[in-house]
Design an enzyme around this catalytic site. Structure first.
Site, PDB file in Angstrom:
ATOM      1  N   GLY A 292       0.896  -1.364  -0.067  1.00 21.22           N
ATOM      2  CA  GLY A 292      -0.118   0.160  -0.084  1.00 21.22           C
ATOM      3  C   GLY A 292       0.895   1.296  -0.075  1.00 21.22           C
ATOM      4  CB  CYS A 293       0.169   4.780  -0.389  1.00 26.98           C
ATOM      5  SG  CYS A 293      -1.110   5.238   0.930  1.00 26.98           S
ATOM      6  CB  THR A 294       1.217   3.688   4.910  1.00 28.73           C
ATOM      7  OG1 THR A 294       0.296   2.841   4.936  1.00 28.73           O
ATOM      8  CG2 THR A 294       0.488   4.979   4.492  1.00 28.73           C
TER       9      THR A 294
END
Length: 387
Positions: free
Chosen positions: A361-363
């Site tokens: 994911g983006c994190t």
């Protein structure tokens, strides 16, 4: 007896007179600086030393290098090696309280806590850590870096520093470990990311803004971070901002040696000298031992032993051939699993009959499961110590 009393009174009056003239009362901290080895020459190092002396009357700067015209105390040496030998001897004898140098080899278990000025908001932030290595295991090293960073910040006057963890490999394991220490009574003050989703895991945005007082990472990443922060305005050739790579600290280490780079310019040299002086005044070596003692009381050794056993035996079945259950549509993301053990975590869920896939994911890394399986999957991962 009368003569002795007169002598004592005279010393007190002399100290008061010096304090009134300099603005600093009490004995000054003697901080040494080795001049040889800089890419910018000894003159640039000397400029930083004189700047530190003029801006901080609580320290007495002693320079070690070639002959120069300076009002500072100068100890002449012929080579960088002789400079280090002289510096070490003076630290050991107590004629120096702290020192600043380049190219110093610390033993395993000792690494440096840097201090930078962040570009977003001009905040001072400790980078834990920047050179050396606290442990040969990555996450164990970062755990020790966090404790060292807290100790240094406290020694320099921050009684309750905030802590954030840079979003790199090992961050999730480190977060769980620090939470365990906190639950067991170790005092740690977590901050929250300035991004909308918050969390103790810091993004690059938080790094630039200086959101935490202490940003925890491994020392190789920290070395890159502090170089960029120090020289982003000069294109990299001249480190001109911040207080350099900081003191080498570790449990039981017995001297204060702050590190600078060969690319460090005068302003950073001056900052490093002031930083070293603050560490000496704040008794940083004692503070480090106190913090590690408190962390051990909260179970630090058990956590470190767990890392060692996991590294030796592998986790989640290792190379065991586990077949996935029937495929489902995965709509729920489970975050917090370390990327290095992501596939092992997926296999743990497969063993429980829960279909799961891994992703990014983006994190950071995520495990995808069906909505109806999310609660059971989270419980299984917690039971297996992945969350």
């Amino acid at each position: 007896m009368e003569d002795k009393l007169k002598g004592t009174i005279a010393e007190v009056f002399n100290e008061i007179a010096e304090g009134l003239s300099t603005g600093s009362f009490g004995k000054r901290v003697r901080v040494g600086l080795t001049l040889m080895g800089s890419e910018h020459g000894e003159e640039e190092m000397l400029r930083g030393a004189e700047q530190a002396q003029s801006s901080d009357s609580s320290i007495e700067v002693v320079v070690i290098g070639s002959a120069h015209d300076t009002e500072l105390e100068l100890i002449e040496v012929a080579t960088p090696e002789e400079g280090h030998e002289k510096m070490d001897a003076m630290l050991e004898s107590g004629t120096l309280d702290a020192a600043v140098t380049m190219h110093y080899s610390f033993p395993i278990g000792v690494s440096t806590v840097g201090r930078v000025i962040t570009p977003g908001k001009g905040r001072s932030m400790y980078v834990a850590n920047t050179t050396g290595t606290s442990d040969t295991d990555r996450v164990s090293a970062m755990l020790k870096n966090a404790i060292a960073g807290i100790a240094v910040a406290k020694a320099c006057g921050n009684k309750n520093p905030t802590v954030g963890i840079l979003n790199i490999e090992g961050a999730r394991q480190l977060e769980r470990s620090l939470l365990k220490l906190k639950e067991n009574g170790y005092g740690i003050n977590f901050t929250q990311s300035a991004r909308a989703d918050g969390g103790v895991t810091m993004r690059g945005n938080d790094l630039l803004q200086g959101v935490p007082d202490i940003m925890v990472m491994d020392s190789l990443t920290g070395n890159v971070v502090i170089k960029v922060m120090s020289s982003f305005m000069t294109g990299g050739s001249y480190e001109g901002i911040g207080d350099a790579y900081g003191p080498g600290v570790g449990e039981g280490y017995d001297r204060i040696i702050n590190i600078i780079s060969r690319a460090s310019g005068g302003p950073v040299v001056a900052g490093a000298l002031r930083y070293a002086g603050a560490c000496a005044r704040g008794k940083v070596l004692d503070k480090v031992n106190e913090e590690f003692k408190a962390a051990k009381k909260a179970g630090l050794n058990d956590i470190l032993d767990g890392f060692a056993k996991a590294a030796e035996a592998g986790k989640g079945g290792g190379e065991e051939d586990v077949k996935p259950p029937p495929e489902k549509v995965t709509t729920e993301e489970l975050t917090g699993v370390e990327i290095l053990v992501l596939e092992d975590a997926v296999k743990v869920l497969w063993k429980k009959g829960i279909y799961a896939t891994s992703g990014m994911g983006c994190t950071g890394p995520v495990i995808m499961v069906a909505g109806e399986d999310a609660e059971a999957a989270e419980a299984a991962l917690k039971e297996a110590d992945f969350l």
